[in-house]
Design an enzyme around this catalytic site. Structure first.
Site, PDB file in Angstrom:
ATOM      1  N   GLY A  52      -7.930 -11.059 -14.917  1.00 45.99           N
ATOM      2  CA  GLY A  52      -6.932 -10.034 -15.202  1.00 45.99           C
ATOM      3  C   GLY A  52      -6.359  -9.435 -13.941  1.00 45.99           C
ATOM      4  CD  GLU A  53      -2.749  -9.836  -9.910  1.00 50.25           C
ATOM      5  OE1 GLU A  53      -2.512 -10.933 -10.452  1.00 50.25           O
ATOM      6  OE2 GLU A  53      -2.616  -9.612  -8.704  1.00 50.25           O
ATOM      7  CG  MET A  56      -5.402   0.952 -11.845  1.00 51.29           C
ATOM      8  SD  MET A  56      -4.977   2.349 -10.805  1.00 51.29           S
ATOM      9  CE  MET A  56      -6.568   2.662 -10.057  1.00 51.29           C
ATOM     10  CG  ASP A 169      -4.270   3.679 -18.090  1.00 50.20           C
ATOM     11  OD1 ASP A 169      -3.211   3.809 -18.755  1.00 50.20           O
ATOM     12  OD2 ASP A 169      -4.488   2.686 -17.383  1.00 50.20           O
TER      13      ASP A 169
END
Length: 789
Positions: A52-53, A56, A169
């Site tokens: 994942g990317e 952050m 978030d």
């Protein structure tokens, strides 16, 4: 080709795991595309796959080289470690996040600064689907499923809020849905590692590095405005997620993200039922309450939101034996119950007990009648309609060939005077050249009946009865076992017991042991069947963040028709097993909570030394939020109003209700009441032994009044108005209010109090609380197993 990131050996692309050490193999081309793949971080984590990317940083699947454990590593490239202040802030926030102890919050194993100044978090690795993908694939998840997922998210958030941590978030991209055992929708909330603590002075929507914490589509209005946020901001974000799960859409629409954000600050959300009219009014109300722009008008906590959502869902549920068994969904509402009878190996067909035998005729068409010269005409024929034939062909006979008809029907042969006759509506038929055939009809029917009787004899003669077995397990050793009120023996050292017999049917099973509530169940068994029953007995007293007492499942009478209007009408309520604290939470217990969570000590204006100088007395001066936070920290929750009243009043031996915990007269000296509210004197918990409920719960009639987890609402059937009913700013307070009025200490008395009272509110001084927990709570059950109960 694929490569093992642990031993560096290469294999064919069809191999998934390294034969040498079982590690997941990584495609070689991926290794070349990302220079960090294969890199050993902080001398212990080998990065094997990028999973994942985001804004952050990036997330990698990794292996801890010393522990050989798979984990997830988040590299926080957006947080600079150039300054000592930034590094200190990261370490503080990561340390706080790692203390969140809830099965639905992803666990943080480690954090720190790696080579080159990279900040990282090492977390639990979870395989599953992000909620974003689940919603995208299925469009809508349905009310029951959405509420189930929301409840688990709420658990994680509530645990974080108890530590002063706000997620900030919360969004479907930070919620992983996986499978755990039989649970297909097991939730893990991710990314608490970026959350900021509420306790940080001057915390706002921007960090010192200048980036926004949160995703605008799910931010609360106060977060979008740059105001300081609290747990109610997460309530808002969770409500958006639930809205999206229920409808497949967002509660605000616009031409661009900026327009949507403006609407969130200035307009109300689109009503949920206008998007999907199949959603109930009660569910819509719960979601819309949590989406209030004004946080003071919003549902006050994630736990309260999940509880209200579940309560709205239960409007129209099936209840069996006092326990909710399933929700009535649109898909399931049309399903009925079908009973099936199957034949086991060697089991005789079961015919009706009357003198009526029914066969289902087999549909056939385009078959001609045999002529008088046809050899087949020598075969006996029952009717010129469908010939019924037995479906079994492995018995001692075979049915005669079927005759004719063009439509299936059920024929019924009724024995009259020992002779078969046609079923109603079917008459004998004459054919040219054949003559009357009533004799053939009777003979053929007789053959069929005799054949059926022969089949029964064939399958039942010389057949030995097959025994059934019911294996009990999980009970304490030496527990007595009763079957149909007859004592059968005691359980073995491993808690097992075997019930055997030859007469199938319903077995009433009871397992009894001193110090435990009886386990009772009804087991239906068939001949030759083997069943296993878990007979886990619940102890009456447990140590679980303090001493707790079991309140066994069953009905009780709640309310009172003879006192205050808000106590009426008296009505029956059925509750499952639950535990409740034997004593009110003390100053000493609450102090540990404050020290671990960095919350301020309560202030008692009438006596500034009360909190520090009386560790065994009930904590006072706490708000409803304070009490809820403590309960969550302790692995419990506040008792509901009906739970509190049952624990205080119901005598299970006589099935009667007590007006006070000790009986039906106030009686001086029974409890610590009749105080001067200006200078109250509170005693250490348990000082008044007479102030014990029928279950042995102490101080429910006197000492401190107690918060419960219930809004102030009328009981069903109460038509008397009260301006405070439904006011979200108030919660119910139960027990002795210590104001000099014995009536306030009655078990049915209902008082209200602002859930977040003002600092100068004198009544706030006198309110404390105790906790409860469902008997089937996984954390409690784990504790019982660990202590041998």
């Amino acid at each position: 080709m694929k490569r093992c990131p642990k031993c560096e050996k290469t294999y064919d692309r069809t191999v998934e795991f390294c034969p040498a050490d079982g590690t997941s193999l990584v495609p070689v081309n991926k290794t070349k595309a990302d220079p960090l793949l294969g890199h050993v971080l902080a001398n212990r984590y080998r990065l094997i796959e990028k999973i994942g990317e985001g804004g952050m940083g990036a997330v990698y699947k990794a292996i801890h080289l010393r522990m050989d454990r798979v984990c997830a590593i988040k590299l926080l490239t957006s947080i600079s470690s150039d300054t000592e202040a930034a590094l200190e802030r990261f370490n503080r926030e990561a340390r706080m996040a790692s203390r969140i102890d809830n099965p639905h919050a992803v666990t943080i194993y480690d954090f720190g600064e790696a080579e080159g100044g990279m900040l990282y978090l090492a977390m639990e690795y979870v395989e599953g689907k992000l909620l974003t993908r689940l919603i995208s694939e299925q469009g809508k998840l349905g009310p029951a499923r959405a509420a189930h997922i929301a409840a688990q998210i709420s658990e994680a958030l509530t645990a974080a809020h108890a530590l002063g941590i706000i997620h900030r978030d919360l969004k479907p991209d930070n919620i992983m849905v996986t499978r755990k055992g039989a649970e297909a929708d097991y939730v893990k909330v991710l990314d608490f590692g970026i959350a900021k603590t509420v306790a940080e002075d001057g915390a706002d929507n921007l960090t010192r590095t200048g980036f926004v914490l949160g995703t605008p589509a799910y931010m609360s209005p106060e977060q979008l405005s740059g105001e300081r946020v609290d747990g109610r901001s997460d309530v808002y974000s969770l409500a958006i997620i639930v809205y999206e799960m229920l409808s497949g859409r967002m509660p605000f629409e616009g031409d661009n993200p900026q327009a949507i954000m403006v609407k969130r600050l200035m307009s109300d959300p689109i009503p949920l039922r206008s998007v999907d009219s199949s959603i109930s009014d009660s569910i819509e109300q719960v979601v819309m309450d949590a989406l209030a722009r004004d946080r003071n008008a919003r549902t006050p906590s994630t736990e309260a939101f999940a509880s209200a959502l579940n309560a709205a869902l239960q409007v129209g549920t099936q209840v069996l034996n006092v326990r909710v068994t399933s929700a009535l969904t649109d898909e399931g509402a049309a399903l009925g119950t079908q009973e099936w009878v199957t034949l086991g190996d060697g089991e005789a067909p079961r015919l009706p007990s009357s003198d009526t035998v029914s066969f289902q005729a087999e549909p056939e068409s385009d078959r001609s009648l045999p002529g008088p010269d046809d050899p087949s005409s020598a075969q006996p024929t029952a009717f010129d309609t469908d010939q019924a034939r037995p479906e079994r062909t492995d018995g001692p006979f075979e049915a005669a060939p079927a005759s004719v008809n063009t439509s299936p029907q059920r024929e019924q042969l009724t024995l009259e005077d020992g002779l078969p006759v046609p079923a109603p509506g079917i008459s004998s038929v004459e054919r040219p050249g054949r003559g009357k055939r009533l004799g053939l009809v009777a003979a053929s029917a007789a053959v069929l009946v005799i054949a059926a009787l022969a089949a029964i004899l064939y399958f039942t003669l010389d057949r030995a009865p097959r025994r059934f077995t019911v294996a009990l397990r999980g009970a304490p050793p030496g527990s007595e076992v009763f079957v149909n009120n007859e004592r059968r023996g005691v359980t073995a050292a491993d808690g097992t017991f075997k019930i055997e017999g030859e007469d199938p049917g319903e077995l009433a099973v009871r397992v009894s042991q001193t110090g435990f509530a009886d386990f009772t169940t009804t087991v239906g068994v068939k001949e030759g069947e083997e069943k296993t029953v878990e007979s886990n007995l619940l102890p009456f007293n447990v140590e679980y963040s303090g001493r707790m007492i079991l309140i066994p499942a069953g009905e009780f009478l709640m309310g009172d028709d003879n006192h205050e209007p808000n106590e009426a009408p008296a009505h029956k309520v059925a509750l499952p097993d639950f535990y409740i604290d034997k004593f009110e939470v003390t100053n000493g217990q609450y102090r540990k909570f404050c020290d671990q969570t960095r919350r301020p000590y309560p202030s008692n204006a009438w006596d500034p030394t009360y909190f520090a100088g009386n560790p065994d007395s009930p904590v006072l001066g706490v708000s409803w939020d304070d009490a809820t936070a403590y309960a969550t920290w302790a692995g419990k929750r506040l008792p509901r109003e009906d739970e509190w009243e049952k624990a205080a009043s119901w005598d299970r031996a006589t099935l009667t209700k007590r007006m006070w915990p000790w009986g039906n007269s106030p009686g001086q000296g029974n409890a610590n009441i009749n105080h001067n509210p200006q200078t109250p004197q509170f005693a250490p918990v348990g000082t008044y032994p007479r102030d014990a409920s029928p279950y042995g719960v102490m101080d429910m009639g006197g000492n401190a009044a107690e918060w419960v987890d219930s809004y102030y609402l009328p009981y069903e059937g109460n038509g008397r108005p009260d301006p405070q009913y439904g006011n979200k700013n108030f919660r119910v307070v139960r027990g002795g209010f210590s104001t000099g009025n014995d009536s306030d200490a009655r078990t049915t008395s209902r008082l209200t109090h602002p859930w977040q009272p003002k600092e100068g509110d004198k009544a706030r001084w006198l309110v404390g609380f105790r906790c409860a927990v469902p008997a089937d709570d996984p954390r409690l059950q784990e504790s019982l197993r660990a202590t041998g109960n």
